[in-house]
Design an enzyme around this catalytic site. Structure first.
Site, mmCIF file in Angstrom:
data_model
loop_
_atom_site.group_PDB
_atom_site.id
_atom_site.type_symbol
_atom_site.label_atom_id
_atom_site.label_comp_id
_atom_site.label_asym_id
_atom_site.label_seq_id
_atom_site.Cartn_x
_atom_site.Cartn_y
_atom_site.Cartn_z
ATOM 1 N N GLU A 31 -1.933 -2.092 -7.886
ATOM 2 C CA GLU A 31 -3.101 -2.330 -7.035
ATOM 3 C C GLU A 31 -3.501 -1.019 -6.380
ATOM 4 O O GLU A 31 -2.721 -0.067 -6.362
ATOM 5 C CB GLU A 31 -2.790 -3.394 -5.973
ATOM 6 C CG GLU A 31 -1.724 -3.004 -4.956
ATOM 7 C CD GLU A 31 -2.257 -2.210 -3.778
ATOM 8 O OE1 GLU A 31 -3.433 -2.374 -3.398
ATOM 9 O OE2 GLU A 31 -1.503 -1.384 -3.233
ATOM 10 N N HIS A 86 -5.373 -5.268 -1.376
ATOM 11 C CA HIS A 86 -6.011 -5.031 -0.092
ATOM 12 C C HIS A 86 -7.087 -6.041 0.284
ATOM 13 O O HIS A 86 -7.731 -5.892 1.338
ATOM 14 C CB HIS A 86 -6.621 -3.625 -0.064
ATOM 15 C CG HIS A 86 -5.602 -2.534 0.076
ATOM 16 N ND1 HIS A 86 -4.804 -2.128 -0.966
ATOM 17 C CD2 HIS A 86 -5.254 -1.766 1.138
ATOM 18 C CE1 HIS A 86 -4.016 -1.150 -0.554
ATOM 19 N NE2 HIS A 86 -4.271 -0.917 0.715
ATOM 20 N N SER A 123 0.841 -1.184 0.000
ATOM 21 C CA SER A 123 0.000 0.000 0.000
ATOM 22 C C SER A 123 0.887 1.249 0.000
ATOM 23 O O SER A 123 1.741 1.387 -0.867
ATOM 24 C CB SER A 123 -0.970 -0.028 1.195
ATOM 25 O OG SER A 123 -1.987 0.942 1.038
#
Length: 308
Positions: free
Chosen positions: A210, A275, A115
């Site tokens: 992502e 996630h 992330s």
């Protein structure tokens, strides 16, 4: 093969450090998450700023200087064989200018996170160090999924056991073909935000993308920013991971296809990276072979996978 440095595999009894370079961490989640790591026979030490809090901004784990100092101290302390991030969340960019990445890359050890932690992977991978994009120490749901936990364990302890980075979930072919190159990428928002900064490092090889909680038009905006900046100019293949919690999952997927398919690069979508509860760890900075037709992503470990 491109020169890379792969940290040595972990062993039972190794000590790891947990840091919080970014967002605030809930103590109860960290306690549960680190139990999974201890079950592997690792000794876990939580650095001082992880649960310190920030005087003004509750979304930060601690003051910028404290987070940067803990990150550096953990990395350069030879007691620690690996550095795990506790979680992502906004904030890591605020401490980047206080980190000497040449200094860190000269002391190879496993680094784990994803992330917003993409902002730390990017400059480390650019210096030839292989890092792990994967579940973090307070990612209770992700560490609780057996397949994801097993993948992370294998990359850390027995990397040569990992032969297909897309298994067991698999992926879908968007554009067929085969591509090779160093695996780079991570969180789309962080990659787009990096452009024009001192830690920006354009990829050359296969990329994985992502994101989470981004509406379709924002995904469009970030991909367009990367395209206009030439970020994809040396990219050979694309792995699209999860774009979770979008306002419209169908729209998000359609935007990614519309922006990236015209590149004509071998490309797959639906990879279990991101996630969702199943977050398959992948080694960023490592040469890989993407067979988009067969929907496989093969790590090309140098030698025995424990050196450079």
């Amino acid at each position: 093969m491109t020169h890379v440095t792969v940290p040595r595999p972990l062993q039972v009894g190794d000590r790891i450090a947990v840091v919080a370079p970014s967002g605030a961490i809930r103590a109860e989640r960290l306690e549960i998450g680190t139990e999974y790591l201890k079950e592997w026979g690792l000794e876990v030490e939580v650095m001082p700023s992880v649960l310190a809090g920030h005087e003004r901004f509750a979304y930060l784990a601690a003051e910028d200087k404290a987070r940067a100092t803990d990150f550096r101290d953990a990395w350069l302390d030879d007691r620690f064989a690996a550095v795990f991030c506790g979680r992502g969340g906004y904030g890591v960019q605020r401490m980047l200018d206080a980190v000497d990445f040449d200094e860190l890359a000269a002391v190879p050890k496993w680094f784990v996170g994803f992330s917003d932690i993409t902002a730390l992977h990017e400059p480390l991978n650019a210096r030839g160090l292989v890092t792990i994009h994967g579940p973090m120490a307070a990612a209770v749901e992700q560490l609780g999924v057996a397949e994801g936990r097993s993948r992370l364990h294998d990359l850390l302890f027995e990397p040569n056991r990992v032969t297909d980075l897309l298994a067991p979930r698999g992926a879908r072919t968007l554009v067929g073909g085969v591509a090779e190159g160093v695996l780079r990428g991570g969180n789309l928002a962080l990659l787009a935000t990096s452009i024009g900064t001192p830690t920006y490092a354009a990829p050359s090889g296969v990329v994985v993308l992502e994101d989470v909680s981004e509406q379709g038009y924002r995904i469009d905006r970030m991909l367009t920013q990367l395209l206009r900046a030439g970020w994809f100019d040396q990219v050979t293949g694309i792995v699209v991971g999860d774009f979770s919690e979008s306002d419209d999952q169908g729209l998000a997927a359609d935007v990614v296809r519309e922006r990236l398919e015209p590149l004509g690069l071998p490309m797959v979508e639906g990879a279990g990276v991101g996630h969702e509860d199943l977050n398959l760890a992948v080694p960023l900075g490592l040469p890989v072979r993407l067979d988009a037709t067969a929907a496989t992503l093969t790590p090309l470990w140098p030698g025995a996978g424990a050196g450079s």
